[in-house]
Motif scaffolding. Structure first.
Motif, PDB file in Angstrom:
ATOM      1  N   MET A 179       1.019  -1.468  -0.074  1.00 52.02           N
ATOM      2  CA  MET A 179       0.053  -0.033  -0.006  1.00 52.02           C
ATOM      3  C   MET A 179       0.567   1.809   0.059  1.00 52.02           C
ATOM      4  O   MET A 179       0.590   2.344   0.331  1.00 52.02           O
ATOM      5  CB  MET A 179      -0.713  -0.049   1.265  1.00 52.02           C
ATOM      6  CG  MET A 179      -1.946  -0.912   0.848  1.00 52.02           C
ATOM      7  SD  MET A 179      -3.841  -0.483   1.563  1.00 52.02           S
ATOM      8  CE  MET A 179      -4.923  -1.792   1.436  1.00 52.02           C
ATOM      9  N   VAL A 180       2.093   1.103  -1.075  1.00 56.68           N
ATOM     10  CA  VAL A 180       2.732   2.641  -0.611  1.00 56.68           C
ATOM     11  C   VAL A 180       3.609   2.576  -2.063  1.00 56.68           C
ATOM     12  O   VAL A 180       3.417   1.549  -2.606  1.00 56.68           O
ATOM     13  CB  VAL A 180       3.546   2.539   0.743  1.00 56.68           C
ATOM     14  CG1 VAL A 180       4.957   0.671   0.316  1.00 56.68           C
ATOM     15  CG2 VAL A 180       4.642   3.696   0.211  1.00 56.68           C
ATOM     16  N   LEU A 181       3.560   3.274  -2.873  1.00 58.75           N
ATOM     17  CA  LEU A 181       3.943   3.609  -4.196  1.00 58.75           C
ATOM     18  C   LEU A 181       5.417   4.459  -4.143  1.00 58.75           C
ATOM     19  O   LEU A 181       5.388   5.645  -2.869  1.00 58.75           O
ATOM     20  CB  LEU A 181       3.701   4.498  -4.872  1.00 58.75           C
ATOM     21  CG  LEU A 181       2.118   4.409  -5.484  1.00 58.75           C
ATOM     22  CD1 LEU A 181       1.217   5.062  -6.388  1.00 58.75           C
ATOM     23  CD2 LEU A 181       1.499   3.001  -6.348  1.00 58.75           C
ATOM     24  N   GLU A 182       6.985   3.633  -4.685  1.00 61.83           N
ATOM     25  CA  GLU A 182       8.033   4.390  -3.741  1.00 61.83           C
ATOM     26  C   GLU A 182       9.120   4.557  -4.947  1.00 61.83           C
ATOM     27  O   GLU A 182       8.758   4.052  -5.740  1.00 61.83           O
ATOM     28  CB  GLU A 182       8.585   3.054  -3.344  1.00 61.83           C
ATOM     29  CG  GLU A 182       7.856   2.622  -2.294  1.00 61.83           C
ATOM     30  CD  GLU A 182       8.683   1.690  -1.249  1.00 61.83           C
ATOM     31  OE1 GLU A 182       9.324   2.729   0.075  1.00 61.83           O
ATOM     32  OE2 GLU A 182       9.024   0.501  -1.582  1.00 61.83           O
ATOM     33  N   VAL A 183       9.385   5.630  -4.869  1.00 62.68           N
ATOM     34  CA  VAL A 183      10.112   6.901  -6.442  1.00 62.68           C
ATOM     35  C   VAL A 183      11.213   6.416  -5.882  1.00 62.68           C
ATOM     36  O   VAL A 183      11.459   7.013  -4.457  1.00 62.68           O
ATOM     37  CB  VAL A 183       9.638   8.230  -6.500  1.00 62.68           C
ATOM     38  CG1 VAL A 183      10.227   8.812  -7.103  1.00 62.68           C
ATOM     39  CG2 VAL A 183       7.868   8.378  -6.402  1.00 62.68           C
TER      40      VAL A 183
END
Ligand SMILES: O=P(O)(O)OC[C@H]1O[C@H](O[C@H]2O[C@H](CO)[C@@H](O)[C@H](O)[C@H]2O)[C@H](O)[C@@H](O)[C@@H]1O
Length: 369
Positions: A275-279
């Motif tokens: 549940m996390v988008l990581e850049v």
């Protein structure tokens, strides 16, 4: 390789001619940059706005860490069905607890190195990332095992933050998915500065990306400020955009914002976590590389008498599982309450089983030094 002050912390720079081993770390371990020298690459390019629904981002977001078990299995599944599916899955990924004897036999007469992910492995997954505390019992278990075998924490969080959560100085720490490693202490030489002595052996292959990551962090905080529940976390060499507490109807908005930002930064990419988008930087460096680096720094690479074990729950841990699986280097242990495909060999259901495993390992190492 020299230690040189850069921003707030020393980073390793590399004036050594190519092909020459640096710091005892072989060149093949050092990151390959996807594009030429940093300084000549413009940070931004004109944006091209794609519709996020046309990509597979949303599917990946929906399948990352479902909040309840029916989302893993579907609503037609009863808990009995779920148990049966889990048992079937364990035929392929046996429990590291029931297979402990097998693991111990294979490690007999060898040295073990232990690598532990943090969130979902040492601490339970919670809604607020700032409240992901590990229990005192888990801390005691990790402190104890570190007396017997080299133990490292490898996390997506910033190194400083995960070190604070764990609170044990006897471990090695790699933050930002391995892009910020504090390796074993090296004795100072005549040229070592006081700052370097303080920082120990720090390796930050993505240090050049720091200003870019900070810029993206500030922009994302601003852009998401009106999305209820969205949280942007600065993990030093990567930025996490949490949507766990965002209404599912607004997930497209979150994804679209991140995607639009990435259009401006060709040297940054996206990965999906729970549940996390990581850049993060486009850099051939991941948790697998971090394990390889630490093993080499510890003098434990290419040794037939070393068994590295990595315990983790997330997609980003798969790089480490894969590295250990290659050439039968060691064992990956996936922490998951539900079946999923993995490069790990073994499984554990949740952090409480992880603690049991760590305690078993400590008992074993105590009895068979
Ligand atoms: O590599 P890890 O140590 O597993 O770190 C991965 C990410 O973990 C954290 O987020 C996850 O855990 C949170 C607390 O339980 C949860 O709220 C969130 O939904 C999970 O994605 C951390 O906050 C991230 O920055 C890490 O990248």
């Amino acid at each position: 390789m020299d230690l040189k002050a850069n921003h707030s912390a020393p980073v390793l720079t590399d004036p050594t001619p190519i092909n020459k081993p640096r710091l005892g770390i072989h060149d093949s371990l050092l990151p390959v940059f996807s594009q030429g020298p940093f300084v000549t690459i413009p940070w931004k390019k004109p944006g091209v706005f794609d519709d996020v629904r046309a990509t597979n981002w949303l599917d990946a977001m929906k399948s990352s860490s479902p909040r309840n078990i029916t989302k893993y299995y579907g609503t037609d599944f009863s808990s009995n069905d779920a148990d049966a599916a889990y048992r079937d899955w364990m035929l392929k990924y046996p429990s590291a607890l029931t297979a402990f004897e097998q693991i111990a036999n294979n490690a007999s007469g060898k040295r073990i190195a232990l690598f532990l992910d943090y969130d979902g492995t040492l601490s339970p997954i919670v809604d607020n990332p700032d409240h992901a505390f590990m229990s005192n019992a888990m801390r005691a278990a990790v402190r104890n095992i570190a007396k017997y075998i080299p133990t490292a924490i490898i996390s997506g969080r910033s190194r400083e933050k995960v070190r604070k959560f764990v609170g044990l100085k006897e471990l090695y720490y790699a933050g930002s998915h391995g892009m910020d490693i504090m390796g074993p202490f090296r004795p100072p030489t005549d040229h070592t500065t006081n700052e370097e002595v303080k920082e120990g052996n720090l390796y930050q292959p993505a240090s050049e990306f720091l200003p870019m990551i900070n810029e993206v962090f500030v922009t994302l905080v601003e852009l998401t400020k009106n999305i209820e529940g969205a949280k942007v976390e600065n993990n030093k060499f990567c930025v996490s955009v949490h949507y766990r507490n965002v209404d599912e109807k607004s997930w497209t908005t979150v994804a679209q914002l991140v995607q639009d930002i990435l259009k401006h930064y060709t040297r940054l990419r996206l990965t999906h976590g729970r549940m996390v988008l990581e850049v993060r930087p486009v850099l051939k460096w991941d948790k697998g590389k971090a394990v390889e680096f630490l093993l080499e720094s510890l003098g434990l690479s290419n040794c037939d008498d070393v068994v590295p074990i990595y315990v983790g729950d997330d997609r980003t841990d798969e790089d480490a599982f894969k590295f250990l699986r290659e050439d039968g280097r060691g064992y990956g242990i996936l922490v998951s309450p539900a079946p999923k495909e993995s490069n790990a060999y073994y499984s554990l259901r949740d952090p409480s089983e992880v603690m049991e495993f760590i305690n078993l390992l400590a008992m074993y190492k105590k009895s068979v030094p």
